[in-house]
Design a protein around this motif. Structure first.
Motif, PDB file in Angstrom:
ATOM      1  N   PHE A 136     -17.150-100.858  21.745  1.00 51.24           N
ATOM      2  CA  PHE A 136     -18.055 -99.999  22.334  1.00 51.24           C
ATOM      3  C   PHE A 136     -18.385 -99.111  21.212  1.00 51.24           C
ATOM      4  CE2 PHE A 136     -19.149 -96.149  24.844  1.00 51.24           C
ATOM      5  CZ  PHE A 136     -20.000 -96.620  25.845  1.00 51.24           C
ATOM      6  N   THR A 137     -19.726 -98.960  20.763  1.00 52.70           N
ATOM      7  CA  THR A 137     -20.003 -97.971  19.902  1.00 52.70           C
ATOM      8  C   THR A 137     -21.119 -97.247  20.205  1.00 52.70           C
ATOM      9  OG1 THR A 137     -21.810 -99.685  18.888  1.00 52.70           O
ATOM     10  CG2 THR A 137     -19.538-100.054  18.118  1.00 52.70           C
ATOM     11  N   GLY A 138     -21.422 -96.079  19.273  1.00 53.53           N
ATOM     12  CA  GLY A 138     -22.412 -95.223  19.440  1.00 53.53           C
ATOM     13  C   GLY A 138     -22.211 -93.925  18.735  1.00 53.53           C
ATOM     14  N   ASP A 139     -23.092 -92.756  19.132  1.00 55.84           N
ATOM     15  CA  ASP A 139     -22.864 -91.709  18.505  1.00 55.84           C
ATOM     16  C   ASP A 139     -21.405 -91.017  19.129  1.00 55.84           C
ATOM     17  OD1 ASP A 139     -25.358 -91.789  17.328  1.00 55.84           O
ATOM     18  OD2 ASP A 139     -26.258 -90.755  19.212  1.00 55.84           O
TER      19      ASP A 139
ATOM     20  N   THR B 241     -23.979-100.666  21.209  1.00 57.71           N
ATOM     21  CA  THR B 241     -24.154-102.417  21.219  1.00 57.71           C
ATOM     22  C   THR B 241     -24.446-102.715  22.782  1.00 57.71           C
ATOM     23  OG1 THR B 241     -21.879-102.690  21.433  1.00 57.71           O
ATOM     24  CG2 THR B 241     -22.626-102.560  19.476  1.00 57.71           C
ATOM     25  N   TRP B 242     -24.420-104.098  22.959  1.00 55.31           N
ATOM     26  CA  TRP B 242     -24.726-104.588  24.111  1.00 55.31           C
ATOM     27  C   TRP B 242     -23.341-104.388  25.223  1.00 55.31           C
ATOM     28  CZ3 TRP B 242     -20.589-107.617  24.225  1.00 55.31           C
ATOM     29  CH2 TRP B 242     -20.018-108.150  22.827  1.00 55.31           C
ATOM     30  N   MET B 243     -22.634-103.866  24.598  1.00 62.09           N
ATOM     31  CA  MET B 243     -21.256-103.404  25.291  1.00 62.09           C
ATOM     32  C   MET B 243     -21.463-102.338  26.288  1.00 62.09           C
ATOM     33  SD  MET B 243     -19.300-105.806  24.416  1.00 62.09           S
ATOM     34  CE  MET B 243     -17.836-105.424  25.791  1.00 62.09           C
ATOM     35  N   ARG B 244     -22.379-101.451  26.131  1.00 67.69           N
ATOM     36  CA  ARG B 244     -23.069-100.358  27.164  1.00 67.69           C
ATOM     37  C   ARG B 244     -23.608-100.925  28.361  1.00 67.69           C
ATOM     38  NH1 ARG B 244     -28.180 -98.076  23.962  1.00 67.69           N
ATOM     39  NH2 ARG B 244     -29.433 -99.933  24.245  1.00 67.69           N
TER      40      ARG B 244
ATOM     41  N   ASN C  23     -13.015-108.009  35.037  1.00 66.98           N
ATOM     42  CA  ASN C  23     -12.283-109.108  34.112  1.00 66.98           C
ATOM     43  C   ASN C  23     -12.051-108.717  32.777  1.00 66.98           C
ATOM     44  OD1 ASN C  23     -15.007-109.139  33.367  1.00 66.98           O
ATOM     45  ND2 ASN C  23     -15.503-111.354  34.511  1.00 66.98           N
ATOM     46  N   VAL C  24     -12.560-107.626  32.447  1.00 66.72           N
ATOM     47  CA  VAL C  24     -12.199-106.867  31.139  1.00 66.72           C
ATOM     48  C   VAL C  24     -11.582-105.564  31.113  1.00 66.72           C
ATOM     49  CG1 VAL C  24     -13.870-108.254  29.896  1.00 66.72           C
ATOM     50  CG2 VAL C  24     -14.564-106.107  30.522  1.00 66.72           C
ATOM     51  N   THR C  25     -11.138-104.911  30.415  1.00 72.46           N
ATOM     52  CA  THR C  25     -10.680-103.545  30.217  1.00 72.46           C
ATOM     53  C   THR C  25     -10.931-102.851  28.923  1.00 72.46           C
ATOM     54  OG1 THR C  25      -8.693-102.216  30.985  1.00 72.46           O
ATOM     55  CG2 THR C  25      -8.142-103.917  29.447  1.00 72.46           C
ATOM     56  N   LEU C  26     -11.092-101.679  28.784  1.00 66.05           N
ATOM     57  CA  LEU C  26     -11.171-100.786  27.760  1.00 66.05           C
ATOM     58  C   LEU C  26      -9.906-100.464  27.078  1.00 66.05           C
ATOM     59  CD1 LEU C  26     -13.625 -99.736  25.849  1.00 66.05           C
ATOM     60  CD2 LEU C  26     -13.287 -97.808  27.216  1.00 66.05           C
ATOM     61  N   GLU C  27      -9.591-100.730  25.843  1.00 66.88           N
ATOM     62  CA  GLU C  27      -8.659-100.599  25.157  1.00 66.88           C
ATOM     63  C   GLU C  27      -8.964 -99.683  23.912  1.00 66.88           C
ATOM     64  OE1 GLU C  27      -6.140-103.829  24.228  1.00 66.88           O
ATOM     65  OE2 GLU C  27      -5.894-104.273  26.403  1.00 66.88           O
TER      66      GLU C  27
ATOM     67  N   VAL D 247      -8.423 -99.440  13.838  1.00 66.62           N
ATOM     68  CA  VAL D 247      -9.134-100.533  12.740  1.00 66.62           C
ATOM     69  C   VAL D 247      -9.519 -99.665  11.545  1.00 66.62           C
ATOM     70  CG1 VAL D 247     -11.000-102.127  12.329  1.00 66.62           C
ATOM     71  CG2 VAL D 247     -10.280-101.684  14.657  1.00 66.62           C
ATOM     72  N   ARG D 248      -8.596-100.124  10.535  1.00 66.22           N
ATOM     73  CA  ARG D 248      -8.838 -99.367   9.237  1.00 66.22           C
ATOM     74  C   ARG D 248      -8.574 -97.870   9.355  1.00 66.22           C
ATOM     75  NH1 ARG D 248     -13.787-103.174   6.613  1.00 66.22           N
ATOM     76  NH2 ARG D 248     -12.534-104.967   6.258  1.00 66.22           N
ATOM     77  N   GLY D 249      -7.721 -97.469  10.018  1.00 70.26           N
ATOM     78  CA  GLY D 249      -7.464 -95.997  10.019  1.00 70.26           C
ATOM     79  C   GLY D 249      -8.497 -95.271  11.240  1.00 70.26           C
ATOM     80  N   SER D 250      -9.478 -95.898  11.866  1.00 75.24           N
ATOM     81  CA  SER D 250     -10.312 -95.205  12.698  1.00 75.24           C
ATOM     82  C   SER D 250     -10.098 -96.031  13.925  1.00 75.24           C
ATOM     83  CB  SER D 250     -11.792 -95.729  12.105  1.00 75.24           C
ATOM     84  OG  SER D 250     -12.634 -95.077  13.141  1.00 75.24           O
ATOM     85  N   SER D 251     -10.068 -94.866  14.855  1.00 72.02           N
ATOM     86  CA  SER D 251      -9.980 -95.331  16.276  1.00 72.02           C
ATOM     87  C   SER D 251     -11.395 -95.896  16.844  1.00 72.02           C
ATOM     88  CB  SER D 251      -9.805 -94.109  17.365  1.00 72.02           C
ATOM     89  OG  SER D 251      -8.649 -93.489  17.040  1.00 72.02           O
ATOM     90  N   GLN D 252     -11.274 -97.060  17.311  1.00 75.50           N
ATOM     91  CA  GLN D 252     -12.077 -97.978  18.178  1.00 75.50           C
ATOM     92  C   GLN D 252     -12.171 -98.267  19.532  1.00 75.50           C
ATOM     93  OE1 GLN D 252     -14.858 -99.130  16.050  1.00 75.50           O
ATOM     94  NE2 GLN D 252     -14.158 -97.716  14.354  1.00 75.50           N
ATOM     95  N   LEU D 253     -13.013 -98.432  20.312  1.00 78.27           N
ATOM     96  CA  LEU D 253     -12.849 -98.648  21.707  1.00 78.27           C
ATOM     97  C   LEU D 253     -13.080-100.197  21.970  1.00 78.27           C
ATOM     98  CD1 LEU D 253     -14.445 -95.468  23.501  1.00 78.27           C
ATOM     99  CD2 LEU D 253     -11.930 -96.144  23.051  1.00 78.27           C
ATOM    100  N   VAL D 254     -12.467-101.083  22.452  1.00 77.03           N
ATOM    101  CA  VAL D 254     -12.748-102.225  22.381  1.00 77.03           C
ATOM    102  C   VAL D 254     -12.371-102.936  23.857  1.00 77.03           C
ATOM    103  CG1 VAL D 254     -12.255-102.966  20.147  1.00 77.03           C
ATOM    104  CG2 VAL D 254     -10.650-103.027  21.729  1.00 77.03           C
ATOM    105  N   TYR D 255     -13.305-103.787  24.439  1.00 72.72           N
ATOM    106  CA  TYR D 255     -12.983-104.499  25.659  1.00 72.72           C
ATOM    107  C   TYR D 255     -12.202-105.762  25.414  1.00 72.72           C
ATOM    108  CZ  TYR D 255     -16.214-101.316  28.212  1.00 72.72           C
ATOM    109  OH  TYR D 255     -16.611 -99.917  28.724  1.00 72.72           O
ATOM    110  N   VAL D 256     -11.267-105.982  26.136  1.00 71.47           N
ATOM    111  CA  VAL D 256     -10.630-107.318  26.266  1.00 71.47           C
ATOM    112  C   VAL D 256     -10.579-107.700  27.557  1.00 71.47           C
ATOM    113  CG1 VAL D 256      -8.356-107.856  25.796  1.00 71.47           C
ATOM    114  CG2 VAL D 256      -9.090-105.828  24.427  1.00 71.47           C
ATOM    115  N   ALA D 257     -10.747-109.301  27.448  1.00 73.68           N
ATOM    116  CA  ALA D 257     -10.618-109.931  28.646  1.00 73.68           C
ATOM    117  C   ALA D 257      -9.317-109.912  29.258  1.00 73.68           C
ATOM    118  CB  ALA D 257     -11.099-111.441  28.452  1.00 73.68           C
ATOM    119  N   THR D 258      -9.241-109.442  30.824  1.00 74.43           N
ATOM    120  CA  THR D 258      -7.874-109.293  31.344  1.00 74.43           C
ATOM    121  C   THR D 258      -7.676-110.685  32.296  1.00 74.43           C
ATOM    122  OG1 THR D 258      -9.002-108.580  33.334  1.00 74.43           O
ATOM    123  CG2 THR D 258      -8.020-106.998  31.661  1.00 74.43           C
TER     124      THR D 258
END
Length: 128
Positions: A50-53, A85-88, A97-101, A105-116
Motif C-alpha cells: 500500500f503506497t502513496g504520499d 498502487t492498485w492496492m487502493r 481474504n487479505v489483511t494489512l500488515e 523493508v530496508r529499515g523503512s516501515s511498509q504496509l503490505v497486504y497478505v492473503a489470509t
C-alpha cells in the motif's frame, strides 16, 4: 510449501523485488472498483504494498468520495489518493481474504497486504 518467511520465498525479498501475484481492477457492483486475482494466490503470500504520499496528519482529499488512507503507526499515514498502487482499490468485506500488515523493508516501515486464505483466480480480493 506455503512458507513465505524463509528462503527464496522470503516475503521481504519479494517486497524488495516487487514480486506479487497478478491482479486486475474491475467494476464491483455497488462498490465502484475492486481487485480480482488473475491466478490462484496461496495463503500467506504478499499481495502488494500500500503506497502513496506519506503524511503526519490524516486527511481527506477534496472532491474524492473514497478514503485511500492507512496509518503506519498512529503518527504517520499513507495517502494513496494520488500516486498509490492498485492496492487502493481493495474493498472492505465481512469475509476478507487479505489483511494489512506493517513490515520493515530496508529499515523503512511498509504496509503490505497478505492473503489470509487461498484465493482462486477470478475471485475478488477484499480486506477487513
Amino acid at each position: 510449501d506455503g512458507d513465505y518467511h524463509r528462503g527464496k520465498n522470503c516475503g521481504n525479498q519479494r517486497i524488495q523485488r516487487q514480486q506479487f501475484p497478478q491482479v486486475w481492477v474491475d467494476r464491483c457492483e455497488g462498490m465502484g472498483l475492486g481487485l480480482r486475482a488473475k491466478t490462484s494466490i496461496r495463503r500467506g503470500m504478499i499481495i502488494g504494498i500500500f503506497t502513496g504520499d506519506r503524511t503526519r496528519q490524516p486527511r481527506r482529499s477534496k472532491g474524492v468520495g473514497h478514503s485511500y488512507m492507512h496509518s503506519i503507526d498512529g503518527k504517520r499515514y499513507v495517502d494513496a489518493t494520488r500516486g498509490g498502487t492498485w492496492m487502493r482499490y481493495l474493498n472492505v468485506s465481512c469475509e476478507p481474504n487479505v489483511t494489512l500488515e506493517r513490515w520493515k523493508v530496508r529499515g523503512s516501515s511498509q504496509l503490505v497486504y497478505v492473503a489470509t486464505r487461498n484465493i482462486k483466480g477470478g475471485e475478488w480480493i477484499n480486506t477487513d
